[in-house]
Design an enzyme around this catalytic site. Structure first.
Site, mmCIF file in Angstrom:
data_model
loop_
_atom_site.group_PDB
_atom_site.id
_atom_site.type_symbol
_atom_site.label_atom_id
_atom_site.label_comp_id
_atom_site.label_asym_id
_atom_site.label_seq_id
_atom_site.Cartn_x
_atom_site.Cartn_y
_atom_site.Cartn_z
ATOM 1 N N ARG A 93 55.375 22.697 51.144
ATOM 2 C CA ARG A 93 56.595 23.165 51.801
ATOM 3 C C ARG A 93 57.708 23.332 50.779
ATOM 4 O O ARG A 93 57.980 22.444 49.974
ATOM 5 C CB ARG A 93 57.015 22.160 52.876
ATOM 6 C CG ARG A 93 58.381 22.406 53.502
ATOM 7 C CD ARG A 93 58.346 23.504 54.555
ATOM 8 N NE ARG A 93 59.664 23.880 54.997
ATOM 9 C CZ ARG A 93 60.275 23.406 56.073
ATOM 10 N NH1 ARG A 93 59.680 22.510 56.817
ATOM 11 N NH2 ARG A 93 61.469 23.843 56.402
ATOM 12 N N ARG A 102 57.023 29.271 55.885
ATOM 13 C CA ARG A 102 56.695 27.931 55.388
ATOM 14 C C ARG A 102 55.220 27.620 55.575
ATOM 15 O O ARG A 102 54.575 28.175 56.454
ATOM 16 C CB ARG A 102 57.545 26.876 56.081
ATOM 17 C CG ARG A 102 57.297 26.865 57.573
ATOM 18 C CD ARG A 102 58.410 26.304 58.369
ATOM 19 N NE ARG A 102 59.562 27.162 58.280
ATOM 20 C CZ ARG A 102 60.693 26.972 58.899
ATOM 21 N NH1 ARG A 102 60.838 25.931 59.659
ATOM 22 N NH2 ARG A 102 61.688 27.785 58.791
ATOM 23 N N ASP A 105 55.740 22.854 58.789
ATOM 24 C CA ASP A 105 56.997 22.289 59.262
ATOM 25 C C ASP A 105 56.640 21.290 60.348
ATOM 26 O O ASP A 105 55.885 21.620 61.264
ATOM 27 C CB ASP A 105 57.882 23.406 59.823
ATOM 28 C CG ASP A 105 59.242 22.933 60.271
ATOM 29 O OD1 ASP A 105 59.765 21.966 59.694
ATOM 30 O OD2 ASP A 105 59.798 23.541 61.200
ATOM 31 N N ASP A 107 58.578 18.927 63.006
ATOM 32 C CA ASP A 107 59.856 18.552 63.607
ATOM 33 C C ASP A 107 59.671 17.392 64.565
ATOM 34 O O ASP A 107 58.735 17.396 65.379
ATOM 35 C CB ASP A 107 60.450 19.726 64.401
ATOM 36 C CG ASP A 107 60.987 20.834 63.519
ATOM 37 O OD1 ASP A 107 61.339 20.559 62.365
ATOM 38 O OD2 ASP A 107 61.067 21.977 64.005
#
Length: 174
Positions: A93, A102, A105, A107
């Site tokens: 990343r 990317r 990711d 989250d």
């Protein structure tokens, strides 16, 4: 001495996975495995995969792969954020363009009913209730989970969004 994860100190968390560079599916699998290898994390389940057009960011980037992973964890929220950041870094990343392409990711979407705002982490995720690519896979796993600020279920939040466009459910298991 590391703390042993017990029923008393476990939190239920939902993590959003996204990626659109290289081979996102293999990075999702490795990222999920890395989470599960941590002594304070146990992967409970994974949502189906969705192919999603990019939201924001530069034009012309490839579609994203998106999913949600449910975990139980004994980590504090900032410790979990740090672990996810390390997994993203190991997946290549690069954080040079906001909402840009990317490799991986991860989250933090929800941790129990926790409401938290720090300079580096906001829970629940501040835009999760506006995003099909988060709510669709989360709804597949936990439609009755409530957003701790909006006090609406994931299913209700999803149904309140405009009609979904361009998102395809591509795989039930990974």
């Amino acid at each position: 001495m590391p703390q042993i994860m017990t029923e008393m100190n476990k939190s239920r968390a939902f993590l959003g996975f996204g990626g659109n560079l290289g081979d996102p599916l293999s990075r999702f699998c490795r990222g999920r495995d890395k989470l599960d290898e941590h002594p304070q994390v146990s992967v409970v389940s994974s949502s189906p995969l969705y192919q999603t057009p990019p939201v924001g960011g530069p034009e012309g980037q490839p579609d994203f792969l998106n999913a949600v992973v449910e975990i139980h964890t004994g980590l504090l929220p900032l410790e979990l954020l740090q672990l996810c950041g390390k997994i993203e870094d190991r997946a290549g990343r690069v954080r040079d363009l906001h909402w840009g392409p990317r490799t991986l990711d991860i989250d933090l979407l929800l941790i129990d009913e926790l409401i938290l705002e720090t300079p580096v982490l906001t829970l629940p995720h501040p835009r999760m209730h506006q995003r099909h690519f988060v709510l669709l896979p989360l709804n597949d796993m936990a439609p009755q989970v409530k957003h701790p600020i909006l006090h609406e279920t994931v299913n209700n939040l999803l149904n309140a969004l405009p009609e979904v466009e361009g998102i395809t459910r591509i795989n039930d298991t990974w």
